[in-house]
Motif scaffolding. Sequence first.
Motif, mmCIF file in Angstrom:
data_model
loop_
_atom_site.group_PDB
_atom_site.id
_atom_site.type_symbol
_atom_site.label_atom_id
_atom_site.label_comp_id
_atom_site.label_asym_id
_atom_site.label_seq_id
_atom_site.Cartn_x
_atom_site.Cartn_y
_atom_site.Cartn_z
ATOM 1 N N TYR A 44 35.299 36.719 49.599
ATOM 2 C CA TYR A 44 36.108 37.596 49.987
ATOM 3 C C TYR A 44 37.741 37.245 50.104
ATOM 4 N N GLN A 45 38.538 37.775 49.503
ATOM 5 C CA GLN A 45 40.093 37.065 49.603
ATOM 6 C C GLN A 45 40.697 38.439 50.452
ATOM 7 N N PRO A 46 41.411 37.819 51.585
ATOM 8 C CA PRO A 46 42.182 38.725 52.299
ATOM 9 C C PRO A 46 43.226 39.674 51.725
ATOM 10 N N PHE A 58 40.074 43.350 51.997
ATOM 11 C CA PHE A 58 39.622 42.238 51.080
ATOM 12 C C PHE A 58 39.157 42.605 49.719
ATOM 13 N N GLU A 59 39.414 41.527 48.879
ATOM 14 C CA GLU A 59 38.713 41.903 47.455
ATOM 15 C C GLU A 59 37.641 40.876 47.411
ATOM 16 N N ALA A 60 36.387 41.654 47.233
ATOM 17 C CA ALA A 60 35.240 40.862 46.759
ATOM 18 C C ALA A 60 35.072 40.334 45.525
ATOM 19 N N LEU A 62 32.965 37.702 42.791
ATOM 20 C CA LEU A 62 31.478 37.180 42.447
ATOM 21 C C LEU A 62 31.588 35.676 42.206
ATOM 22 N N ARG A 63 30.625 35.007 42.719
ATOM 23 C CA ARG A 63 30.520 33.750 42.655
ATOM 24 C C ARG A 63 28.850 33.439 42.325
ATOM 25 N N TRP A 64 28.853 32.591 41.168
ATOM 26 C CA TRP A 64 27.567 32.012 40.729
ATOM 27 C C TRP A 64 27.401 30.732 40.571
ATOM 28 N N PHE A 77 31.364 34.384 33.184
ATOM 29 C CA PHE A 77 30.074 34.774 32.902
ATOM 30 C C PHE A 77 30.260 36.288 33.071
ATOM 31 N N ILE A 78 31.396 36.961 33.652
ATOM 32 C CA ILE A 78 31.023 38.431 33.424
ATOM 33 C C ILE A 78 31.286 38.974 32.203
ATOM 34 N N GLU A 79 32.131 38.100 31.219
ATOM 35 C CA GLU A 79 32.139 38.194 29.888
ATOM 36 C C GLU A 79 30.775 38.154 29.132
ATOM 37 N N LEU A 86 24.078 42.938 30.878
ATOM 38 C CA LEU A 86 23.784 42.860 32.277
ATOM 39 C C LEU A 86 24.881 43.308 33.387
ATOM 40 N N ILE A 87 26.009 43.833 32.860
ATOM 41 C CA ILE A 87 27.153 44.001 34.034
ATOM 42 C C ILE A 87 26.806 45.136 34.826
ATOM 43 N N CYS A 88 25.862 46.150 34.321
ATOM 44 C CA CYS A 88 25.886 47.344 35.061
ATOM 45 C C CYS A 88 24.805 46.824 36.351
ATOM 46 N N TRP A 93 24.927 45.692 42.183
ATOM 47 C CA TRP A 93 24.480 44.771 43.135
ATOM 48 C C TRP A 93 25.815 44.687 44.102
ATOM 49 N N VAL A 94 26.897 44.367 43.177
ATOM 50 C CA VAL A 94 28.222 44.137 44.163
ATOM 51 C C VAL A 94 28.498 45.249 44.840
ATOM 52 N N ILE A 95 28.420 46.363 44.318
ATOM 53 C CA ILE A 95 28.770 47.653 45.238
ATOM 54 C C ILE A 95 27.880 47.872 46.530
ATOM 55 N N VAL A 119 35.500 46.397 38.883
ATOM 56 C CA VAL A 119 34.443 47.303 37.830
ATOM 57 C C VAL A 119 34.739 47.091 36.478
ATOM 58 N N SER A 120 33.825 46.879 35.663
ATOM 59 C CA SER A 120 34.167 46.463 34.152
ATOM 60 C C SER A 120 33.908 48.088 33.261
ATOM 61 N N PRO A 121 34.745 48.070 32.408
ATOM 62 C CA PRO A 121 34.740 49.399 31.706
ATOM 63 C C PRO A 121 33.104 50.022 31.377
ATOM 64 N N ALA A 236 50.753 42.879 45.580
ATOM 65 C CA ALA A 236 51.287 41.757 44.673
ATOM 66 C C ALA A 236 49.955 40.677 44.756
ATOM 67 N N GLU A 237 49.531 40.363 43.409
ATOM 68 C CA GLU A 237 48.418 39.237 43.457
ATOM 69 C C GLU A 237 48.881 37.914 43.315
ATOM 70 N N GLY A 238 48.345 36.930 43.658
ATOM 71 C CA GLY A 238 48.741 35.502 43.226
ATOM 72 C C GLY A 238 49.864 35.027 43.965
ATOM 73 N N VAL A 239 49.977 35.452 45.283
ATOM 74 C CA VAL A 239 51.139 35.078 45.960
ATOM 75 C C VAL A 239 50.809 33.752 46.611
ATOM 76 N N GLU A 240 51.539 32.607 46.101
ATOM 77 C CA GLU A 240 51.410 31.254 46.484
ATOM 78 C C GLU A 240 52.039 30.516 47.476
ATOM 79 N N SER A 241 53.645 31.204 47.541
ATOM 80 C CA SER A 241 54.274 30.530 48.543
ATOM 81 C C SER A 241 55.230 31.417 49.364
ATOM 82 N N LYS A 263 42.677 31.519 50.252
ATOM 83 C CA LYS A 263 41.790 31.628 48.876
ATOM 84 C C LYS A 263 40.597 32.727 49.536
ATOM 85 N N PRO A 264 39.979 32.874 48.497
ATOM 86 C CA PRO A 264 38.542 33.818 48.897
ATOM 87 C C PRO A 264 37.602 32.937 49.635
ATOM 88 N N ILE A 265 37.039 33.634 50.619
ATOM 89 C CA ILE A 265 36.114 32.833 51.547
ATOM 90 C C ILE A 265 34.927 33.481 51.935
HETATM 91 P P1 C2E Z 1 40.984 39.523 39.306
HETATM 92 O O1 C2E Z 1 40.269 40.792 39.669
HETATM 93 O O2 C2E Z 1 42.386 39.503 38.744
HETATM 94 O O3 C2E Z 1 40.864 38.570 40.611
HETATM 95 C C1 C2E Z 1 41.883 37.773 40.943
HETATM 96 C C2 C2E Z 1 41.788 36.525 40.364
HETATM 97 O O4 C2E Z 1 42.728 35.463 40.978
HETATM 98 C C3 C2E Z 1 40.472 35.791 41.395
HETATM 99 O O5 C2E Z 1 39.681 34.786 40.484
HETATM 100 C C4 C2E Z 1 41.204 35.220 42.430
HETATM 101 O O6 C2E Z 1 40.252 33.912 43.347
HETATM 102 C C5 C2E Z 1 42.455 34.415 41.812
HETATM 103 N N1 C2E Z 1 43.412 34.202 42.706
HETATM 104 C C6 C2E Z 1 43.594 35.065 43.973
HETATM 105 N N2 C2E Z 1 44.835 34.594 44.378
HETATM 106 C C7 C2E Z 1 45.423 33.536 43.770
HETATM 107 C C8 C2E Z 1 46.542 32.662 43.921
HETATM 108 O O7 C2E Z 1 47.327 32.734 44.618
HETATM 109 N N3 C2E Z 1 46.566 31.626 42.698
HETATM 110 C C9 C2E Z 1 45.643 31.434 41.632
HETATM 111 N N4 C2E Z 1 45.664 30.650 40.828
HETATM 112 N N5 C2E Z 1 44.533 32.373 41.797
HETATM 113 C C10 C2E Z 1 44.433 33.385 42.499
HETATM 114 P P2 C2E Z 1 38.243 34.562 40.180
HETATM 115 O O8 C2E Z 1 37.629 34.936 41.671
HETATM 116 O O9 C2E Z 1 38.118 33.410 39.495
HETATM 117 O O10 C2E Z 1 38.004 35.892 39.304
HETATM 118 C C11 C2E Z 1 38.606 36.022 38.103
HETATM 119 C C12 C2E Z 1 38.199 37.524 37.524
HETATM 120 O O11 C2E Z 1 36.914 37.767 37.355
HETATM 121 C C13 C2E Z 1 38.572 38.550 38.366
HETATM 122 O O12 C2E Z 1 39.907 38.679 38.032
HETATM 123 C C14 C2E Z 1 37.764 39.644 37.788
HETATM 124 O O13 C2E Z 1 38.367 40.120 36.665
HETATM 125 C C15 C2E Z 1 36.451 38.776 37.369
HETATM 126 N N6 C2E Z 1 35.656 39.203 38.587
HETATM 127 C C16 C2E Z 1 35.412 38.525 39.560
HETATM 128 N N7 C2E Z 1 34.391 39.114 40.368
HETATM 129 C C17 C2E Z 1 33.947 40.166 39.697
HETATM 130 C C18 C2E Z 1 32.911 41.192 39.790
HETATM 131 O O14 C2E Z 1 32.247 41.064 40.545
HETATM 132 N N8 C2E Z 1 32.688 42.048 38.643
HETATM 133 C C19 C2E Z 1 33.528 42.128 37.685
HETATM 134 N N9 C2E Z 1 33.442 43.258 36.639
HETATM 135 N N10 C2E Z 1 34.552 41.349 37.420
HETATM 136 C C20 C2E Z 1 34.875 40.411 38.383
#
Ligand code: C2E
Length: 278
Positions: A44-46, A58-60, A62-64, A77-79, A86-88, A93-95, A119-121, A236-241, A263-265
């Motif tokens: 979960y990333q806050p 939080f954004e959930a 997936l990790r494997w 692996f999502i691709e 398998l995505i459905c 499961w995620v939901i 969610v995937s299309p 805003a996603e990916g804020v690092e500084s 980071k996600p935790i």
């Molecule tokens: P997304 O939905 O755009 O998720 C954001 C991704 O950016 C996540 O990578 C996250 O860990 C990463 N991220 C967040 N903040 C930062 C940052 O400050 N810097 C950098 N460099 N990265 C950051 P993650 O966890 O590897 O996931 C990658 C993608 O995989 C996701 O992009 C999403 O499209 C897909 N994904 C992950 N979990 C699921 C899921 O449960 N279902 C589906 N359909 N796709 C998923």
Amino acid sequence: ESKRSGKNKFTFFDKELSENIMRRDKIEKGLREALDNDGLHLVYQPKIDINNNKIAGFEALLRWHSEELGFVSPMEFIEVAEERGLICKIGKWVIERVTRQNKEWKKQGFEYGTISVNVSPKQIQNEDFIQEIEKIMNDCEVCPTLLEVEITENSLMKEFDYNVKVLKQLREKKINISLDDFGTGYSSLSYLKELPINILKIDKSFIDDIENDNNKKSIVDGIIQLAHKINLEVVAEGVESEEQLIILKELNCDIIQGYFFSKPISSEEVESKYFSGI
Ligand code: C2E
Ligand code: MG
Ligand code: MG
Ligand code: MG
């Protein structure tokens, strides 16, 4: 000589291709096992409300961890899961997992807005999608406003009319919807107000280097102003500084997500870091 190198080239290409297929086969097999044996988990990333520094949600993600392949990125692996049908099952499961987490955290009195799931299309286009979500919500007796569904701009644009129809039904059920990776797809701004969404997530590529790139800053400024005019909340996603955070504050962004804050935790880490002492 030329004939020979030509042949080598072909053999090399062929080998690469078959290695790629073999890896995908392994991923598919591993994912099937993981689904049956509780081998997937969520981190979960806050997301932080920029105005009061509180947890917005939080954004959930997936990790494997595969026994055979080690850590495999969800991008990979999502691709494969989408390609191999398998995505459905994974998405459901995620939901389910996130809905239970919402229930648990709310029972414990934790304060935050939503947990979002990607969610995937293919999921949206599955005819059982709405019913499945409804059943999960009913079984868990969790308020639908705690759930947020993230769909990327690109996936939404494919099968646009159908996707919009399904997302409308979700919004009618008070589930939140965000447009993920906004700015990376081929969409015109004019259609934004027609979409059944309430949140816009600006892609990380617009945030990278925003502190040095005035053009980027102007674009993000424009996106945020437009989004606010049509009542969308902006993440805003990916804020690092801190420099990026300061600019986003100045531009009136609502919520930030990224490594600068966390980071996600794991859910346990979320509890001990953010919810202890409540
Ligand atoms: P997304 O939905 O755009 O998720 C954001 C991704 O950016 C996540 O990578 C996250 O860990 C990463 N991220 C967040 N903040 C930062 C940052 O400050 N810097 C950098 N460099 N990265 C950051 P993650 O966890 O590897 O996931 C990658 C993608 O995989 C996701 O992009 C999403 O499209 C897909 N994904 C992950 N979990 C699921 C899921 O449960 N279902 C589906 N359909 N796709 C998923
Ligand atoms: Mg996302
Ligand atoms: Mg994203
Ligand atoms: Mg992304």
